[in-house]
Structures are given as C-alpha cells and as structure tokens.
Design an enzyme around this catalytic site. Structure first.
Site, short mmCIF file in Angstrom:
data_model
loop_
_atom_site.label_atom_id
_atom_site.label_comp_id
_atom_site.label_asym_id
_atom_site.label_seq_id
_atom_site.Cartn_x
_atom_site.Cartn_y
_atom_site.Cartn_z
N ASP A 14 35.64 84.15 5.32
CA ASP A 14 35.77 85.31 4.43
C ASP A 14 37.16 85.47 3.83
O ASP A 14 37.62 86.57 3.56
CB ASP A 14 35.37 86.61 5.15
N LYS A 17 37.41 82.11 -0.38
CA LYS A 17 37.39 80.71 -0.86
C LYS A 17 36.50 80.54 -2.09
O LYS A 17 36.82 79.79 -2.99
CB LYS A 17 36.84 79.78 0.23
N GLY A 41 28.73 82.94 3.17
CA GLY A 41 28.43 83.83 2.05
C GLY A 41 29.61 83.81 1.11
O GLY A 41 30.66 84.34 1.44
N HIS A 42 29.49 83.11 -0.01
CA HIS A 42 30.60 83.02 -0.94
C HIS A 42 30.34 83.94 -2.12
O HIS A 42 29.45 83.72 -2.92
CB HIS A 42 30.81 81.57 -1.38
N GLN A 225 33.09 78.97 6.36
CA GLN A 225 33.73 79.55 7.55
C GLN A 225 35.25 79.29 7.47
O GLN A 225 35.79 79.30 6.38
CB GLN A 225 33.13 79.01 8.85
P1 IMP Z 1 26.97 81.16 13.45
O1 IMP Z 1 27.73 80.27 12.52
O2 IMP Z 1 25.89 81.96 12.76
O3 IMP Z 1 26.48 80.44 14.67
O4 IMP Z 1 27.99 82.28 14.02
C1 IMP Z 1 29.08 81.96 14.86
C2 IMP Z 1 30.28 82.83 14.54
O5 IMP Z 1 30.79 82.46 13.25
C3 IMP Z 1 29.99 84.32 14.46
O6 IMP Z 1 31.12 85.03 14.89
C4 IMP Z 1 29.79 84.55 12.97
O7 IMP Z 1 30.04 85.89 12.61
C5 IMP Z 1 30.83 83.61 12.41
N1 IMP Z 1 30.54 83.16 11.05
C6 IMP Z 1 29.63 82.24 10.66
N2 IMP Z 1 29.67 82.07 9.34
C7 IMP Z 1 30.61 82.88 8.88
C8 IMP Z 1 31.14 83.12 7.56
O8 IMP Z 1 30.74 82.52 6.55
N3 IMP Z 1 32.14 84.05 7.48
C9 IMP Z 1 32.63 84.68 8.58
N4 IMP Z 1 32.17 84.48 9.81
C10 IMP Z 1 31.17 83.58 9.96
#
Ligand code: IMP
Length: 435
Positions: A14, A17, A41-42, A225
């Site tokens: 977040d 990017k 989520g971009h 991420q």
């Molecule tokens: P997962 O990727 O859904 O398995 O989540 C693992 C961790 O990564 C959690 O804390 C999510 O909130 C975090 N996370 C996954 N994708 C994103 C993203 O695009 N932005 C921020 N946090 C993310």
C-alpha cells in the site's frame, strides 16, 4: 532511454506503487507482475476516476502497453475474468494486451475455504490475511500439487487433478476444520467455462521479455505487497506467501538479474500495515485518526482500516539493501501537511533483557521484538499545502528539509515524490527512464 525498471514496495504494501507504475508507464512497452495474486489492490485515479486493479498490471491504463502476468503469480480465474470485464466496461481494451504465463498457478475455491477456515480457527496464529486463498495456493505450488494455467488446455487431465487435490482438501476441511466439503464439479464447470478465454492470453513470457530486452524495449516490473511482507525477508509469520522483494522478479518472470537496470523502492512518508504483526512505530489515538482520514487508509482489497505509524528508517535501510535499490520514491507527502511535528524513527534501542541478541545480528522477527523501542527524531511540520505540487523548488522550506533529511539518512537518491493520487501530482527529480 530504454530500460528495465523494477518498482517495488519498501514497507508492508500500500505504498502507492500503482500510481507510480501508471505514471512511468507512458515511457514503457511492457508492465509485468511477478508475484502475488488478487490480494493486491493497486488504486489508480485516471481522469478523476478511481480504478482498483488486483491482478492485471497497472500498465493496462495506457493503450500501447502490454500487461504481463508472470509465472511467479497466483491467479484467481474468476476474479481475473471479472477484472477484465470491469476494465472493458470502463472502455479499457484488454484484447491482445494481457499476456499470461502458462506456469502461473491457479487460486481455486478450496484455497479460499482453507485460508478462511484457518484464520477462523487457529486463533493463536491468525495472520489477518486478505482471505483470497493466497497462502494455500502457493503451498500447492511448492508441494507440486498445484493447478497451473497450462492445465486449462486439457480438460480431462484438469478434472482428474482437481478431483485428486480436492480429496486432500475436503479431508482437512471437513475433519479438521469442521467446514463443508467442496464439490469438484462446481470448480471444474466454472474453469471449463473460462478456459478458452484465459488460454487466449497465454504466451511464452520469458521468451517475449528476452526478445523485448534485446530489441531495446522498456519494461516495468510491478511489485505487489512490499518488502516487509516478503515470505523470506519480512516480518514472518505475518507476511504474504511470495517473494515481493527484487529476487521475485527473476524467479517470477524468467528474466535474469543482469537485465534489471534500475530498481525503484516506493515508500510512504509514514507507514501502514493491514493484518496482524509487529509494527514498532505504530501510532494510536489522534495521530492514527489523522493518518487514517487524511491518508484515506482503508485497504483497497478488503476495506479494512490500516494500522498507521511513523516512517521507520531502520526498516527502510533494510529494504534498500535487500533490493539493491537504485533510488527511492516517496509518496503521500501531502498527508503530512497539517501536522505540527513529524517523527522519523532513526534507530532502535535494545533493552538488556535479552543479552543474547547483538544489535548487528538483529533479525526482525517476533522473538526479538519485545526488546526493542524506536528512537525518534522530531522535525517541525510545514503547515502548508503541498497537494499537487509538481516541482521540488515550490515545496515549503520545511518540507524540503524533511525530504533532504530522509535522503541523508538513507544514502540513496530520492528520485520521485508523489503529492497526490493523480498521475500529474508528481515531482520528478530524476526520471528513471531519462537518466
Ligand atoms: P495474504 O497475502 O492474503 O496471505 O495475507 C498475508 C498478509 O499480507 C496480511 O497481513 C495481509 O493483510 C497482507 N497483505 C497481502 N496483500 C497485501 C496488499 O496488497 N497490501 C497490504 N497488505 C497486504
């Protein structure tokens, strides 16, 4: 100048990017996703319209650009088809502009059920995932039972593979998690319906990118991420299940490291995280409310309120080293506009409770965290609007001082500063494609 540029997050995702990739894309021929799935989520604001992309690379917003989804990603076919329909409904043509690696892995319903079941039941190790099935899909890939995009080309084999893997999942879902079992027909029928559409996008990604590099085309690799969510280098176990750091570009696309020309780390001027896990500089009460409201800090995938905190230079330096960053891009400068004082964490204080930890060997893990408190430097706020400023010289003096101080602390150039969500609300000090 033609280049390959990596744009990746230095924090817990977040960082903004999507906007930076979208901004740089006008000079690019390809934009490539190398890891993650629809957990990302971009958010892009184009012509005052908000578009949130989850799986399609942000370059799709520029007509001449090809969007590539590499083998290191996990793809939800349902959500991919939905996203393409959403884009087409917004007059953004995807036909012949989205290429998918046949080796990317599929996220199917049983991954989502497993992800949710675990988060519900195992109270002690809840991660706070996005609930999109990311972890289980990557587990299947590594344990060599995953279903790949190329499996869509042979529906008979696909059916057998789904049946086999569902036996394993249903056993766990029903017996261990006390959840409902899943019928393979539901999954298979849905896949069979979208198979030929998805297969029409399949391309030999490593070959295409190799040729593009030889032909002196420009490529942006778009990280999802962030560094601190990397499965190896992040705040384990509170991480995602892929390598969001620079190494993921090579393994996730088939492009070798010699071909990466410029690596841009993106960092907000403060920090956020969604989900659980350590966050040493986290703030609460009115400062948290301030960041939440002024920075609009709700997750773009799950809508969850993000935790907020001050910029942590120790972690930023770590991201610089791990990713061999060429330069930094600072985002959301305008969010700081109304603060009287701004803090930067410049070091950590280690308590003597655990004398077995040496500072230089410090690993950012759960076990060591209890013994650490951040050391802050406090800078005066500028109390003036920086929103939409496009030239560094027009920034308030105190904002310039703040940025210069960060640059001094990190030792790499700050090439781009974002002062608002739109493409044009950007200060370019050195343009990555023009140096
Ligand atoms: P997962 O990727 O859904 O398995 O989540 C693992 C961790 O990564 C959690 O804390 C999510 O909130 C975090 N996370 C996954 N994708 C994103 C993203 O695009 N932005 C921020 N946090 C993310």
């Amino acid at each position: 100048m033609n280049k390959t540029i990596v744009v990746l997050g230095t924090q817990w995702g977040d960082e903004g990017k999507g906007k930076i990739v979208d901004f740089l894309t006008e000079n690019s021929d390809f934009v490539v996703r190398y890891q993650g799935g629809n957990n990302a989520g971009h958010t892009l604001i184009v012509n005052k319209k908000k578009i949130v992309l989850h799986q399609i690379p942000s370059g799709i917003m520029h007509k001449k650009v090809i969007s590539v989804i590499g083998n290191g990603t996990v793809i939800s076919p349902t959500s991919l088809v939905k996203e393409i329909k959403m884009l087409e409904a917004n007059n953004i043509c995807c036909k012949d502009r989205v290429y998918i690696s046949p080796n990317a892995s599929l996220i199917l319903n049983y991954h989502i059920s497993m992800d949710l079941a675990r988060e519900k039941r195992l109270n002690e190790i809840v991660i706070g995932t996005t609930g999109k099935g990311i972890g289980p899909a990557y587990e299947d890939k590594i344990s060599r039972i995953g279903i790949k995009i190329y499996d869509l080309a042979n529906l008979n084999v696909l059916k057998l593979k789904i049946k086999r893997v569902l036996n394993y999942y249903n056993y766990q879902l029903v017996n261990f998690y006390k959840e409902k079992s899943i019928d393979y027909k539901v999954i298979f029928n849905e896949l069979a319906q979208s198979a030929s559409f998805i297969l029409s996008m399949v391309r030999n990604v490593p070959e295409i990118l190799y040729k593009a590099i030889k032909d002196k085309k420009s490529i942006i690799f778009e990280g999802a991420q962030g560094t601190l969510l990397d499965v190896d280098h992040g705040t384990y176990p509170y991480v995602t299940s892929s390598n969001s750091t620079v190494g993921g570009v090579c393994t996730g696309t088939g492009v070798g490291p010699k071909h990466l020309d410029y690596i841009l780390g993106v960092s907000k001027v403060y920090m956020t995280r969604v989900g659980l896990g350590p966050f040493l500089t986290e703030v609460f009460d009115e400062i948290d409310d301030y960041f939440f409201l002024k920075g609009n800090e709700s997750g773009s995938t799950t809508g969850r309120r993000r935790r907020t905190g001050w910029l942590d230079i120790v972690l930023l330096r770590k991201a610089i080293k791990i990713n061999s960053l060429t330069a930094l891009c600072l985002t959301k400068l305008d969010v700081l506009d109304e603060l009287k004082e701004i803090k930067i964490c410049i070091d950590y204080k280690f308590s003597s409770i655990n004398s077995s930890i040496r500072k230089e060997d410090f690993i950012f893990s759960q076990n060591t965290l209890e013994n650490i408190t951040p050391i802050y430097e406090t800078l005066p706020g500028w109390n003036e609007s920086t929103a939409g400023i496009t030239n560094f010289k027009f920034l308030p003096i105190l904002a310039k001082k703040y940025i210069n101080r960060i640059q001094e602390l990190i030792g790499i150039p700050i090439d781009i500063i974002s002062t608002g969500p739109s493409r044009d609300e950007t200060i370019v000090i050195r343009h990555p494609f023009k140096i």
